[in-house]
Design an enzyme around this catalytic site. Structure first.
Site, PDB file in Angstrom:
ATOM      1  N   GLU A 126       0.852  -1.197   0.000  1.00 41.96           N
ATOM      2  CA  GLU A 126       0.000   0.000   0.000  1.00 41.96           C
ATOM      3  C   GLU A 126       0.879   1.235   0.000  1.00 41.96           C
ATOM      4  O   GLU A 126       1.833   1.316   0.768  1.00 41.96           O
ATOM      5  CB  GLU A 126      -0.888   0.085   1.256  1.00 41.96           C
ATOM      6  CG  GLU A 126      -2.037  -0.868   1.346  1.00 41.96           C
ATOM      7  CD  GLU A 126      -2.857  -0.625   2.625  1.00 41.96           C
ATOM      8  OE1 GLU A 126      -2.719   0.459   3.229  1.00 41.96           O
ATOM      9  OE2 GLU A 126      -3.613  -1.529   3.024  1.00 41.96           O
TER      10      GLU A 126
ATOM     11  N   GLU B 275     -13.785   5.456  -0.342  1.00 39.73           N
ATOM     12  CA  GLU B 275     -14.673   4.523   0.364  1.00 39.73           C
ATOM     13  C   GLU B 275     -15.375   5.260   1.512  1.00 39.73           C
ATOM     14  O   GLU B 275     -14.745   5.611   2.506  1.00 39.73           O
ATOM     15  CB  GLU B 275     -13.865   3.331   0.887  1.00 39.73           C
ATOM     16  CG  GLU B 275     -13.160   2.556  -0.213  1.00 39.73           C
ATOM     17  CD  GLU B 275     -12.171   1.545   0.329  1.00 39.73           C
ATOM     18  OE1 GLU B 275     -12.623   0.539   0.928  1.00 39.73           O
ATOM     19  OE2 GLU B 275     -10.964   1.764   0.175  1.00 39.73           O
TER      20      GLU B 275
ATOM     21  N   LYS C 251     -15.405   4.034   5.553  1.00 40.00           N
ATOM     22  CA  LYS C 251     -14.193   3.797   6.337  1.00 40.00           C
ATOM     23  C   LYS C 251     -14.210   4.696   7.569  1.00 40.00           C
ATOM     24  O   LYS C 251     -14.512   5.896   7.486  1.00 40.00           O
ATOM     25  CB  LYS C 251     -12.944   4.071   5.503  1.00 40.00           C
ATOM     26  CG  LYS C 251     -12.729   3.070   4.378  1.00 40.00           C
ATOM     27  CD  LYS C 251     -11.300   3.088   3.879  1.00 40.00           C
ATOM     28  CE  LYS C 251     -10.363   2.417   4.856  1.00 40.00           C
ATOM     29  NZ  LYS C 251      -9.002   2.263   4.331  1.00 40.00           N
TER      30      LYS C 251
ATOM     31  N   GLU D 126      -9.050   9.100   5.464  1.00 39.55           N
ATOM     32  CA  GLU D 126      -9.232   7.662   5.280  1.00 39.55           C
ATOM     33  C   GLU D 126     -10.244   7.345   4.184  1.00 39.55           C
ATOM     34  O   GLU D 126     -10.181   6.300   3.550  1.00 39.55           O
ATOM     35  CB  GLU D 126      -9.665   7.008   6.587  1.00 39.55           C
ATOM     36  CG  GLU D 126      -8.565   6.867   7.613  1.00 39.55           C
ATOM     37  CD  GLU D 126      -7.482   5.904   7.161  1.00 39.55           C
ATOM     38  OE1 GLU D 126      -7.805   4.805   6.707  1.00 39.55           O
ATOM     39  OE2 GLU D 126      -6.292   6.280   7.253  1.00 39.55           O
TER      40      GLU D 126
END
Length: 378
Positions: A264, A318, A321, A327
């Protein structure tokens, strides 16, 4: 106007407005699914195919994804969720997991790796790390029993919180409280010829020390960089320095031959008031510059002839999250498949790969250095 001139002008237009991106074997992207408005897996497959990306990582073994990606050219890196890790220490339960979660989909779906957990050690929680290597051993044994071990690697993505020191890179070493587990893990990775994966985010270092760390250094922009005083290697970006710090940390435990990949890395396009640097402009620059490096098959200063495998984080923003605003805003794309920003991902076809090498200075430094980390800052 001849066809050749038309093609030349077409190519130059792409060079002016964005990266003319070719398929690179060392590049993947993380496909997270913590959202209630994401496109279905078949649409995601179409998007990834249009971008010429042929590797993606998911954070579970979602049957819809595994089924949708069957008979495609995209290799999946699937994940054992952290919460079920303790149960998979039992060899029979690990075998049941492999026979129900992996075997029914393979080989139609190209599953190339299993991530056993994700960031099992952090500064706040280390309760699961003791289960890590036993679970990995049981899962690998199940792959052997089902004949899949030749095709599927077993590893685990770790955060940089494993390191006690990371600057300069040659001072890299693991925290004493995880040294025992790391020795077991690295022994497993060496015996199975699997890579050591790290989740590395230069953004976090910059956010915490924006007055000490130059923004251009973390964004891969032109900058003076830094020179490791012991190796004399020059680093023009933080990501490569972080990777090399991990390589030195492994060497201090006697493991100089294990590949390191980045499972990541990314940059948020939006953040809260205290999340300095979380902007669309910075996110676009970080990812575009990293993609250019991947296109050239670069290695780190310590391993210049070994192209660095990298999975970008992430494909989508997203919305479910938890945590700060950042985030939820790492995606290259919005859930409606519109670009959050343009990094120049364009369709073409080519692959690049390079071979591994070692350096004499690396061997001499790691063999003579003690395992005690010195406290130095950037």
């Amino acid at each position: 106007m001849t066809n050749s001139i038309v093609l030349l002008l077409f190519f130059l237009t792409f060079l002016e407005h964005g990266l003319f991106f070719q398929r690179v074997s060392s590049l993947g992207i993380n496909y997270g699914q913590v959202g209630d408005n994401l496109p279905p897996p078949n649409k995601v497959l179409q998007l990834l195919s249009s971008l010429n990306i042929n590797k993606t990582r998911i954070y579970d073994t979602n049957p819809q994804v595994l089924t949708s990606f069957a008979n495609s050219n995209i290799e999946l890196f699937v994940t054992v969720e952290n919460e079920i890790l303790p149960s998979l220490v039992d060899p029979q339960k690990a075998l049941q997991w492999v026979t129900s979660r992996i075997k029914p989909y393979f080989p139609a779906t190209k599953i190339g790796g299993i991530a056993v957990g994700n960031e099992l050690y952090t500064d706040d929680d280390s309760s699961l790390i003791g289960y890590l290597v036993p679970a990995m051993t049981s899962i690998h044994a199940a792959l052997v029993q089902t004949g899949l071990d030749k095709y599927i690697q077993v590893s685990t993505p770790s955060s940089l919180s494993l390191l006690q020191e990371s600057y300069p890179p040659s001072a890299g070493c693991f925290r004493p409280q995880v040294a025992g587990v790391m020795t077991q893990l690295l022994s497993f990775l060496r015996s199975t010829k699997s890579p050591f994966w790290i989740n590395a985010y230069p953004y976090f270092a910059y956010k915490d020390s924006p007055t000490k760390i130059p923004l251009d250094y973390v964004l891969f922009n032109p900058n003076p960089g830094m020179v490791d005083p012991y190796t004399k290697y020059h680093y023009d970006n933080m990501l490569y320095a972080q990777v090399d710090a991990v390589i030195f940390a492994m060497a201090r435990l006697g493991f100089k031959d294990i590949e390191v990949g980045v499972s990541e890395t990314g940059w948020p396009s939006k953040g809260d008031g205290d999340e300095i640097g979380a902007t669309v402009a910075n996110a676009a620059v970080y990812n575009k510059n990293l993609l250019k490096r991947q296109l050239h098959g670069e290695g780190t200063p310590l391993r210049p002839n070994m192209s660095l495998d990298v999975y970008l984080f992430a494909l989508f923003n997203e919305d479910l999250k938890p945590g700060p605003t950042s985030e939820r805003n790492y995606g290259l794309y919005q859930p409606d498949e519109t670009m959050t920003y343009n990094v120049g991902l364009l369709s073409s076809s080519s692959t690049s790969s390079q071979s591994s090498t070692s350096t004499n200075s690396f061997m001499s430094i790691t063999s003579s250095a003690s395992t005690v980390c010195t406290n130095t800052g950037f």
